[in-house]
Scaffold this motif. Structure first.
Motif, PDB file in Angstrom:
ATOM      1  N   CYS A   1       0.818  -1.220   0.000  1.00 53.45           N
ATOM      2  CA  CYS A   1       0.000   0.000   0.000  1.00 53.45           C
ATOM      3  C   CYS A   1       0.850   1.268   0.000  1.00 53.45           C
ATOM      4  N   TRP A   2       2.086   1.153   0.472  1.00 50.44           N
ATOM      5  CA  TRP A   2       2.972   2.317   0.514  1.00 50.44           C
ATOM      6  C   TRP A   2       3.833   2.457  -0.739  1.00 50.44           C
ATOM      7  N   LEU A   3       3.814   1.457  -1.633  1.00 52.00           N
ATOM      8  CA  LEU A   3       4.652   1.453  -2.837  1.00 52.00           C
ATOM      9  C   LEU A   3       3.884   2.068  -4.006  1.00 52.00           C
ATOM     10  N   LEU A   4       4.392   3.189  -4.534  1.00 53.28           N
ATOM     11  CA  LEU A   4       3.721   3.912  -5.612  1.00 53.28           C
ATOM     12  C   LEU A   4       4.318   3.590  -6.976  1.00 53.28           C
ATOM     13  N   SER A   5       5.392   2.798  -7.018  1.00 56.70           N
ATOM     14  CA  SER A   5       6.078   2.476  -8.266  1.00 56.70           C
ATOM     15  C   SER A   5       5.867   1.016  -8.624  1.00 56.70           C
ATOM     16  N   ASP A   6       6.320   0.679  -9.817  1.00 55.82           N
ATOM     17  CA  ASP A   6       6.326  -0.724 -10.219  1.00 55.82           C
ATOM     18  C   ASP A   6       7.417  -1.458  -9.450  1.00 55.82           C
ATOM     19  N   PHE A   7       7.157  -2.703  -9.103  1.00 52.87           N
ATOM     20  CA  PHE A   7       8.085  -3.491  -8.298  1.00 52.87           C
ATOM     21  C   PHE A   7       9.484  -3.530  -8.917  1.00 52.87           C
ATOM     22  N   ASP A   8       9.598  -3.595 -10.239  1.00 55.99           N
ATOM     23  CA  ASP A   8      10.890  -3.758 -10.909  1.00 55.99           C
ATOM     24  C   ASP A   8      11.624  -2.446 -11.155  1.00 55.99           C
ATOM     25  N   ASP A   9      11.028  -1.309 -10.807  1.00 60.70           N
ATOM     26  CA  ASP A   9      11.699  -0.024 -11.021  1.00 60.70           C
ATOM     27  C   ASP A   9      12.962   0.076 -10.170  1.00 60.70           C
ATOM     28  N   PRO A  10      14.040   0.691 -10.708  1.00 59.76           N
ATOM     29  CA  PRO A  10      15.280   0.852  -9.930  1.00 59.76           C
ATOM     30  C   PRO A  10      15.160   1.885  -8.812  1.00 59.76           C
ATOM     31  N   VAL A  11      14.201   2.787  -8.938  1.00 61.11           N
ATOM     32  CA  VAL A  11      13.952   3.794  -7.893  1.00 61.11           C
ATOM     33  C   VAL A  11      12.474   3.715  -7.526  1.00 61.11           C
ATOM     34  N   TRP A  12      12.199   3.452  -6.270  1.00 61.50           N
ATOM     35  CA  TRP A  12      10.817   3.357  -5.798  1.00 61.50           C
ATOM     36  C   TRP A  12      10.351   4.698  -5.245  1.00 61.50           C
TER      37      TRP A  12
END
Length: 701
Positions: free
Chosen positions: A25-36
């Motif tokens: 719920c706290w992750l706004l990026s795609d899981f595989d992105d190098p910068v979250w």
């Protein structure tokens, strides 16, 4: 698997862990992105940059480290997973953020030691039970993660010294000449220094940091290093540590105002060299977070073996190693209490009334106290205080020098002049702070309460209706009270009541004339900027009043030229100390009456009921150490013999009192000795003497 509509509620339970943990719920990026991009209800999102440099110079986001990178990512999303019903609660969200921070700390500790744990080649699956226990021991070594996880002090020192080497010496010389204040080191900075850089090098270090634009303006230090920028330079091998500011080392700060001193001398140490360790609840939280590495087995990804995780989960380090507070020599405290009481009796009423007259004048004219000239202040304080030496509002406030002059005087001025003026009673505000310091010291000794219990006292309700009990909030009584502290009452000596009532009367007058809107904390002081208000008491204000008292009355210096500046955690044991000394047959002048009005058995019962065991043990050890140091061994023959066997000397004058106190306290804790008063009655009434008894064991028999 496709379920019929009536069984849709089972869908969440059939999702594979590898898919479920790709989101949070706290992750706004795609899981595989190098910068979250992450947010725990922040005003703006924050970033988590996975492009961390490993020990071999490669980057964590390179394809060959994908498994290790995924392990870290899955660990972070899985260990912060909380049920939706709990997550809806604000407390649950805070708990999730707390777990997130702890997991980031553990990831950073692994990354910092990636070479030691061979993460590049073995990943998290190579961690043994010994590695996990070592990680837990590191985390528990100090209550501050900036030191246990990030080793901030050592890495900052190494960085600063290396920066000086890399900086052109001519450029450093130019900065030192153009900014002479950059070389000023105050007593407060010396007191607080743990950085460990030679003081001769500090100006060069500051200049090198200044040349790299690492300084910014901040209260209370003036120019202080921007530790966020420093962290980015120092912690490139971390995930979270590089984006978090670190504590400021005061020794690196400087100020264009050379009047930043607060004390006349360096402080005598108030604690022994032992370091405090992490408290148990915090350690348990980190241990359970580390244990969550086992969730990677569900995905599956390399993770420490279950046996290793279970062994680490059972590991319990020593969490009880606390440094001992150093006891101020009893004669110094006894003299200080006498000075405090005499100052109250001689000047207390006059000082508080003078301040009320100043406040009333300012209210009538609708002006700030700092607008008053020195001549006006002298007139308002009255003849008695003017003859005592009061000739201005405050030594630390910019005010007009005279009625004819429009110029403003410099703040504080030179250090030696400031403290000379302090002892000449020149400033009214300083005199009030000294007086409040007198009251703090007297109550602190007689009540044996924690500092927070005292500086949070409210003028409106700190005394009961009979004015014989002090009302306070117990600092360690929040259990089962949802964070609220129990309100308790303890009997208070009449002289202390008289002091408290003086401050209450002052605040009631200030409230009545409109100078303050409501009654403040009991030990609130005038605002040193000269503004029409009182500054609420806090740990900083409370300690500053005590420091002012010590410099005013010039408490003695130790052998190292350091002044004994009182702190409440030292004063707590002196109520018991006072009891022990009142039992001796030596005269105690002003102090002897304090406990002479009651049966000593009853007084000692009160002491044992209201004083922590560790505080009472420390008071006993210090009293007996001083008696042995002075050669009074009559009541302590068995103890003296035991100390002689242990340390090879019967001349206790050769042993430092602090060392002797530590040795006796160790014997008390280990159960070798008990120290108690022995009560008796003679023709003069109830009396007692303090004796030490050796507890017989197989070893001592």
């Amino acid at each position: 698997m496709h379920l019929p509509p009536e069984l849709d509620f089972l869908s969440p339970f059939l999702i594979k862990a590898k898919e479920e943990y790709r989101s949070a719920c706290w992750l706004l990026s795609d899981f595989d992105d190098p910068v979250w991009r992450i947010s725990f209800e922040f005003k703006t999102y924050k970033e988590l940059d996975w492009r961390v440099v490993l020990d071999d110079g490669s980057t964590l986001t390179e394809s060959r480290h994908k498994q290790l990178l995924d392990s870290f990512k899955y660990y972070l999303t899985s260990c912060t997973r909380i049920s939706s019903s709990f997550l809806a609660d604000a407390k649950g969200q805070r708990q999730q953020h707390k777990r997130f921070r702890a997991a980031c700390h553990i990831i950073d500790l692994l990354l910092i030691n990636s070479k030691r744990y061979k993460l590049s080649s073995h990943g998290l699956g190579g961690l043994t039970s010994g590695n996990l226990i070592e990680i837990l021991e590191t985390i528990a070594s100090t209550p501050h993660t900036t030191e246990s996880i990030y080793n901030w002090t050592n890495r900052a020192r190494e960085y600063c010294l290396d920066l000086v080497k890399r900086t052109d010496s001519n450029e450093i010389s130019i900065v030192l000449k153009s900014l002479p204040e950059i070389g000023l080191i105050t007593n407060e900075q010396l007191d607080d220094d743990i950085l460990g850089i030679s003081y001769d090098l500090i100006p060069q270090v500051r200049a090198a940091l200044y040349l790299r634009n690492f300084y910014h303006n901040q209260v209370p230090y003036g120019k202080q290093p921007n530790t966020f920028l420093l962290a980015q330079d120092i912690y490139h091998d971390t995930l979270r540590g590089k984006s978090l500011a670190k504590p400021v080392h005061p020794i690196l700060c400087f100020n264009s105002d050379t009047s930043t001193f607060k004390k006349e001398y360096r402080s005598a140490p108030v604690k022994s060299g032992q370091h405090e360790r992490m408290i148990d609840n915090t350690y348990y939280f980190y241990r359970s977070t580390l244990y969550s590495l086992g969730l990677l087995h569900e995905i599956p990804l390399p993770s420490p073996p279950l046996e290793a995780l279970i062994e680490a989960e059972r590991y319990m380090p020593d969490l009880s190693t606390l440094g001992r507070f150093r006891t101020v020599p009893s004669d110094i405290v006894f003299k200080a209490v006498r000075q405090a009481i005499e100052f109250h009796l001689d000047h207390g009423q006059e000082i508080t009334k003078a301040f009320c007259r100043v406040a009333l004048e300012c209210r009538k004219r609708n002006i700030s106290p700092s607008s008053l000239t020195h001549e006006e202040v002298q007139y308002l304080v009255g003849q008695k205080l003017a003859s005592l030496g009061v000739n201005r509002l405050c030594l630390s406030t910019r005010v007009r020098g005279s009625a004819k002059s429009k110029t403003r005087s410099n703040v504080k001025g030179k250090k030696n002049e400031y403290f000379e003026n302090l002892r000449r009673n020149s400033g009214l505000y300083e005199l009030i702070m000294v007086y409040i310091g007198c009251i703090q010291l007297t109550i602190g000794v007689l009540m044996a309460r924690r500092a927070s219990e005292l500086y949070e006292l409210k003028a409106a309700d700190c005394l009961d209706e009979t004015e014989t009990w002090l009302m306070f909030k117990n600092a360690k009584s929040t259990r089962h009270l949802f964070g609220h502290r129990r309100r308790q009452a303890r009997p208070i000596e009449p002289i202390a009541v008289d002091m408290v009532k003086t401050l209450i009367r002052m605040q009631k007058v200030l409230q009545r004339i409109g100078y303050i809107r409501k009654l403040k904390t009991l030990f609130a002081v005038p605002t040193v900027t000269g503004a029409p208000n009182l500054t609420e008491s806090s740990v900083t204000v409370y300690n500053r009043n005590l420091d002012m008292f010590c410099d005013y009355f010039e408490t003695p210096l130790n052998a190292a030229g350091e002044r004994y500046y009182f702190r409440q955690h030292q004063m707590r044991r002196f109520f018991a100390m006072l009891f022990f000394y009142c039992g001796s047959f030596a005269k105690l002048d002003t102090l002897q009456w304090m406990l002479g009005h009651a049966d000593p058995k009853h007084v000692y019962h009160y002491i044992t009921e209201s004083t922590d065991g560790s505080v009472l043990a420390s008071a006993k050890a210090h009293y007996v150490a001083e008696q042995l140091h002075m050669g009074n061994v009559e009541n302590y023959l068995a103890l003296a013999e035991l100390l002689k066997k242990r340390h090879g000397t019967e001349d206790f004058n050769l042993i430092d009192t602090h060392d002797l106190e530590d040795q006796i306290q160790d014997l008390l804790v280990e159960g070798w000795v008990e120290i108690e008063p022995e009560f008796f009655t003679d023709h003069q009434g109830h009396k007692f003497k303090v004796v030490a008894r050796l507890i017989l064991t197989e070893e001592t028999a």
